[in-house]
Motif scaffolding. Structure first.
Motif, PDB file in Angstrom:
ATOM      1  N   LEU A   1       0.877  -1.008   0.187  1.00 48.71           N
ATOM      2  CA  LEU A   1       0.336   0.006  -0.362  1.00 48.71           C
ATOM      3  C   LEU A   1       1.172   1.505   0.125  1.00 48.71           C
ATOM      4  N   CYS A   2       1.516   1.311   0.471  1.00 42.62           N
ATOM      5  CA  CYS A   2       2.698   2.059   0.856  1.00 42.62           C
ATOM      6  C   CYS A   2       3.184   2.569  -0.186  1.00 42.62           C
ATOM      7  N   ALA A   3       4.239   1.696  -0.637  1.00 43.47           N
ATOM      8  CA  ALA A   3       5.026   1.136  -2.167  1.00 43.47           C
ATOM      9  C   ALA A   3       4.558   2.363  -3.701  1.00 43.47           C
ATOM     10  N   PRO A   4       3.274   2.344  -3.777  1.00 43.91           N
ATOM     11  CA  PRO A   4       3.308   3.214  -5.382  1.00 43.91           C
ATOM     12  C   PRO A   4       2.497   4.388  -4.264  1.00 43.91           C
ATOM     13  N   CYS A   5       2.545   4.752  -3.532  1.00 42.65           N
ATOM     14  CA  CYS A   5       2.284   6.456  -3.133  1.00 42.65           C
ATOM     15  C   CYS A   5       3.313   6.814  -2.816  1.00 42.65           C
ATOM     16  N   ILE A   6       4.548   5.581  -2.794  1.00 41.34           N
ATOM     17  CA  ILE A   6       6.178   7.559  -2.309  1.00 41.34           C
ATOM     18  C   ILE A   6       6.809   6.868  -4.052  1.00 41.34           C
ATOM     19  N   GLY A   7       6.425   5.770  -4.661  1.00 44.36           N
ATOM     20  CA  GLY A   7       6.560   5.319  -5.969  1.00 44.36           C
ATOM     21  C   GLY A   7       5.986   6.392  -7.059  1.00 44.36           C
ATOM     22  N   LEU A   8       5.143   7.071  -6.941  1.00 44.41           N
ATOM     23  CA  LEU A   8       4.389   7.776  -8.166  1.00 44.41           C
ATOM     24  C   LEU A   8       5.530   9.178  -8.209  1.00 44.41           C
ATOM     25  N   PRO A   9       5.356   9.410  -6.864  1.00 44.50           N
ATOM     26  CA  PRO A   9       5.939  11.415  -7.239  1.00 44.50           C
ATOM     27  C   PRO A   9       7.665  10.839  -7.652  1.00 44.50           C
ATOM     28  N   ILE A  10       7.979   9.949  -7.085  1.00 43.75           N
ATOM     29  CA  ILE A  10       9.767   9.585  -7.324  1.00 43.75           C
ATOM     30  C   ILE A  10       9.798   9.183  -9.533  1.00 43.75           C
ATOM     31  N   VAL A  11       8.862   8.484  -9.563  1.00 41.91           N
ATOM     32  CA  VAL A  11       9.144   8.454 -10.998  1.00 41.91           C
ATOM     33  C   VAL A  11       8.797   9.083 -11.832  1.00 41.91           C
ATOM     34  N   LEU A  12       7.830  10.182 -11.143  1.00 47.77           N
ATOM     35  CA  LEU A  12       7.374  11.400 -12.336  1.00 47.77           C
ATOM     36  C   LEU A  12       8.269  12.447 -12.472  1.00 47.77           C
ATOM     37  N   LYS A  13       9.049  12.106 -11.644  1.00 48.42           N
ATOM     38  CA  LYS A  13      10.334  13.197 -11.279  1.00 48.42           C
ATOM     39  C   LYS A  13      11.593  13.421 -11.441  1.00 48.42           C
TER      40      LYS A  13
ATOM     41  N   SER B   1       0.059   4.081   7.634  1.00 44.93           N
ATOM     42  CA  SER B   1      -0.623   5.169   8.539  1.00 44.93           C
ATOM     43  C   SER B   1      -0.496   6.890   8.296  1.00 44.93           C
ATOM     44  N   LEU B   2       1.430   6.474   8.642  1.00 46.33           N
ATOM     45  CA  LEU B   2       1.562   7.885   7.799  1.00 46.33           C
ATOM     46  C   LEU B   2       1.193   8.192   6.764  1.00 46.33           C
ATOM     47  N   VAL B   3       2.239   7.216   6.090  1.00 47.79           N
ATOM     48  CA  VAL B   3       2.359   7.409   4.149  1.00 47.79           C
ATOM     49  C   VAL B   3       0.978   7.733   3.762  1.00 47.79           C
ATOM     50  N   LEU B   4      -0.438   7.086   4.180  1.00 47.87           N
ATOM     51  CA  LEU B   4      -1.227   7.201   3.517  1.00 47.87           C
ATOM     52  C   LEU B   4      -2.034   8.431   4.268  1.00 47.87           C
ATOM     53  N   ILE B   5      -1.928   9.037   5.392  1.00 51.92           N
ATOM     54  CA  ILE B   5      -1.960  10.510   5.954  1.00 51.92           C
ATOM     55  C   ILE B   5      -1.377  11.057   4.789  1.00 51.92           C
ATOM     56  N   LEU B   6      -0.224  11.548   4.864  1.00 47.04           N
ATOM     57  CA  LEU B   6       0.703  12.261   4.446  1.00 47.04           C
ATOM     58  C   LEU B   6       0.250  12.207   2.120  1.00 47.04           C
ATOM     59  N   THR B   7      -0.074  11.620   1.684  1.00 39.32           N
ATOM     60  CA  THR B   7      -1.081  10.934   0.840  1.00 39.32           C
ATOM     61  C   THR B   7      -1.617  11.694   0.045  1.00 39.32           C
ATOM     62  N   LEU B   8      -2.617  11.736   1.268  1.00 40.75           N
ATOM     63  CA  LEU B   8      -4.010  12.006   0.964  1.00 40.75           C
ATOM     64  C   LEU B   8      -3.108  14.117   1.580  1.00 40.75           C
ATOM     65  N   LEU B   9      -2.977  14.281   2.768  1.00 38.15           N
ATOM     66  CA  LEU B   9      -2.864  15.727   2.473  1.00 38.15           C
ATOM     67  C   LEU B   9      -1.908  16.577   1.979  1.00 38.15           C
TER      68      LEU B   9
ATOM     69  N   PHE C   1      11.517  16.892   0.868  1.00 38.31           N
ATOM     70  CA  PHE C   1      12.093  16.438   2.475  1.00 38.31           C
ATOM     71  C   PHE C   1      11.507  14.873   2.856  1.00 38.31           C
ATOM     72  N   VAL C   2       9.850  15.539   2.956  1.00 34.84           N
ATOM     73  CA  VAL C   2       9.145  14.681   3.535  1.00 34.84           C
ATOM     74  C   VAL C   2       9.352  13.640   2.440  1.00 34.84           C
TER      75      VAL C   2
ATOM     76  N   GLN D   1      -5.491   7.770 -11.401  1.00 28.71           N
ATOM     77  CA  GLN D   1      -5.754   6.420 -11.596  1.00 28.71           C
ATOM     78  C   GLN D   1      -4.799   6.000 -11.772  1.00 28.71           C
ATOM     79  N   THR D   2      -3.481   7.085 -12.141  1.00 28.31           N
ATOM     80  CA  THR D   2      -2.113   5.697 -11.774  1.00 28.31           C
ATOM     81  C   THR D   2      -2.168   5.310 -10.479  1.00 28.31           C
ATOM     82  N   LEU D   3      -2.238   6.489  -8.993  1.00 27.20           N
ATOM     83  CA  LEU D   3      -2.212   6.188  -8.134  1.00 27.20           C
ATOM     84  C   LEU D   3      -2.514   4.977  -7.299  1.00 27.20           C
ATOM     85  N   ILE D   4      -4.188   4.403  -8.244  1.00 27.71           N
ATOM     86  CA  ILE D   4      -4.536   3.731  -7.342  1.00 27.71           C
ATOM     87  C   ILE D   4      -4.979   2.283  -8.222  1.00 27.71           C
ATOM     88  N   LEU D   5      -4.516   2.196  -9.371  1.00 23.47           N
ATOM     89  CA  LEU D   5      -4.285   0.861 -10.464  1.00 23.47           C
ATOM     90  C   LEU D   5      -2.921   0.696  -9.560  1.00 23.47           C
ATOM     91  N   SER D   6      -2.104   1.798  -9.773  1.00 21.55           N
ATOM     92  CA  SER D   6      -0.829   0.677  -9.249  1.00 21.55           C
ATOM     93  C   SER D   6      -0.716   0.260  -8.069  1.00 21.55           C
TER      94      SER D   6
END
Length: 265
Positions: free
Chosen positions: A22-34, A140-148, A175-176, A217-222
């Motif tokens: 659940l965490c990995a794509p939330c972190i991975g998507l911004p990393i890949v797009l950058k 929990s931390l990753v999901l909260i920050l992903t939404l915020l 940094f976060v 859509q990319t985030l949800i499907l990933s």
């Protein structure tokens, strides 16, 4: 074949695998797009150095991995600024340092190769209660920050300069995200393997990008793809006596290739 869930260690393994996926794509998507996918490799190699250090001094290896990974991403961020247009050099330097440190420290650990290998390629039988709760807190931390930070990450991923001009604190958010990357890589090293987790950050996102039409859509499907390959890979590895990390990564590559073929057709 549901007898797999009669083993307490497998219940822990599936719980941690579900949360990490659940965490990995939330972190991975911004990393890949950058276009900064290589940070996963650099951080994972630094995490191995922290694991070796933890085993050497007798503390929980995951704690050592977290500390070393955080130091690694902070150093990468500092070096990126120093190298200017050649920012990718920073990633290679830290990756090399991680590999060298792991090689040196593992020589002083009793049964060092066996202990390090369980973290390099993942081990489903050695997950502790501490690691289970750590994964829960992290998720929990990753999901909260992903939404915020959803809108901010969306803007930064496509154009950092414009995002900064709009008043978004680009440096603080980057940094976060770097810190979260370090922690996710460290915690995932037990089940997926330190050398494999970078693939889990990138492969589901890359697969999703082939067929998705929007950031959301990319985030949800990933996330869906990540959960599928991780849980199925864990299931297969149990019954076929394979390394879980390698099984998960190979399954992810197969899904990526199949998706690419069907997209062309």
């Amino acid at each position: 074949m549901i007898d797999i869930f009669t083993y307490p260690f497998m219940i822990k393994a599936f719980a941690v695998a579900f949360m990490i996926s659940l965490c990995a794509p939330c972190i991975g998507l911004p990393i890949v797009l950058k276009r900064f996918s290589a940070i996963g490799d650099a951080t994972s190699h630094s995490a191995l150095g922290g694991i070796a250090f933890g085993l050497l001094i007798g503390i929980n290896p995951i704690v050592g991995a977290v500390v070393f990974s955080i130091v690694a991403v902070l150093t990468i961020e500092k070096l990126r600024k120093s190298f200017g247009a050649y920012q990718e050099i920073a990633t290679v330097v830290i990756m090399s340092a991680g590999i060298g440190l792991t090689a040196v420290l593992s020589a002083f650990i009793k049964n060092g190769s066996a202990n390090i290998n369980s973290f390099m390629f993942g081990s489903i039988v050695a997950i502790s209660d501490f690691e289970l709760w750590l994964s829960l807190v992290l998720t929990s931390l990753v999901l909260i920050l992903t939404l915020l930070l959803y809108k901010e990450n969306f803007a930064i991923a496509f154009d950092e300069e414009s995002a900064g001009l709009c008043g978004i604190p680009v440096r603080a958010i980057n940094f976060v995200m770097m810190l979260l990357t370090a922690i996710v890589v460290s915690v995932a090293s037990r089940i997926v393997g330190a050398l494999m987790i970078s693939s889990l950050l990138v492969i589901p996102v890359a697969t999703s990008m082939l067929i998705s039409k929007s950031y959301k859509q990319t985030l949800i499907l990933s996330i869906v793809i990540s959960e599928f390959i991780t849980l199925l890979g864990l299931y297969i590895s149990f019954y076929m006596n394979l390394r879980p990390g390698g099984t998960i990564v190979l399954l992810g590559v197969i899904v990526l290739i199949i998706t690419s073929i069907f997209k062309k057709r």
